[in-house]
Design an enzyme around this catalytic site. Structure first.
Site, short mmCIF file in Angstrom:
data_model
loop_
_atom_site.label_atom_id
_atom_site.label_comp_id
_atom_site.label_asym_id
_atom_site.label_seq_id
_atom_site.Cartn_x
_atom_site.Cartn_y
_atom_site.Cartn_z
N GLN A 167 49.04 -11.08 24.75
CA GLN A 167 47.70 -11.23 24.19
C GLN A 167 47.46 -10.18 23.10
O GLN A 167 46.44 -10.23 22.41
CB GLN A 167 46.66 -11.06 25.30
N HIS A 220 47.78 -14.64 20.54
CA HIS A 220 46.55 -14.30 19.80
C HIS A 220 46.83 -13.85 18.37
O HIS A 220 45.95 -13.27 17.72
CB HIS A 220 45.78 -13.22 20.55
#
EC number: 2.3.1.286
Length: 232
Positions: free
Chosen positions: A90, A108
């Site tokens: 992430q 992300h």
């Protein structure tokens, strides 16, 4: 199992000891801004100068940061484990690659990437991005950081779900368990028969979904876990 497939989810907690703050740190970059202003498409539309300034600062921090013992341990795991090791992160800082990991999916996005909102062209971001920057592909003045903001679909989700279905071991490291779809990865992996472990500074909101847990600073518990896995 020497040839088992290990899928690892990493969150901001693994990079905190490299000096990169999490959403919840007091006094850091995130504490100075509302998420709605700097991490949503609507915020970028309202004030692109502010958003670029925010990510320019984060990009500068990331470029100066060095991998810590947890990043290095995961790179060692990928290199020495007989089976496949995949990191789903992430994080947008690129520290896994700096540590030597090669099999990494950035769900992300990355701070060192730029994206054209008009034609979806991607390229390496300069140290400082500006609202007036134009796309090298279509020349539109619609460049933005190649970051997945709140309200947008994370990257590589179809590939990620396939990896979760094939995992023998799923580990979540340094993630709060509060942001979806990543928060549900443990359930996806568990449904496919994977053993699950959480390695975190403190229990996440998904701790009850894990078969095994280990709590403490990432730089201490991750190297220990990797050594144990390699010795199995």
């Amino acid at each position: 199992m020497q040839n088992e497939k290990i899928v690892i989810l990493t969150g901001a907690g693994i990079s905190a000891e490299s000096g990169l703050g999490t959403f919840r740190d007091e006094g850091g970059l995130w504490a100075q801004h509302r998420i709605e202003d700097v991490a949503t498409p609507e915020g970028f539309h309202r004030d692109p100068d502010l958003v670029h300034a925010f990510y320019n600062a984060r990009r500068q921090q990331s470029a100066a940061a060095t991998p810590n013992a947890a990043h290095i341990a995961l790179a060692r795991l990928e290199k020495e484990h007989a089976g496949e090791v995949l990191i789903i992160t992430q994080n947008v800082d690129g520290l896994h690659e700096k540590a030597g990991s090669k099999n990494v999916l950035h769900m992300h996005g990355r701070l060192d990437g730029a994206l054209c909102a008009t034609c979806d062209h991607r390229w390496t971001a300069p140290p400082e991005m500006r609202t007036s920057d134009t796309c090298p592909n279509c020349s539109a003045p619609t460049t933005r950081p190649d970051i997945v903001w709140f309200g947008e679909m994370p990257y590589d989700m179809d590939e990620i779900w396939q990896h979760l279905e094939g995992a023998d071991l799923f580990a979540a490291i340094g993630t709060s368990g509060e942001v979806y779809p990543a928060a549900a990865f443990v359930q996806d992996a568990k449904a496919s028969g994977a053993h699950t472990i959480e390695l975190n500074l403190a229990p996440s909101s998904r701790v009850s979904d894990f078969a095994e847990t280990c709590f403490g600073p990432a730089t201490e518990i991750v190297p220990l876990w990797v050594t144990q896995e390699l010795a199995r």
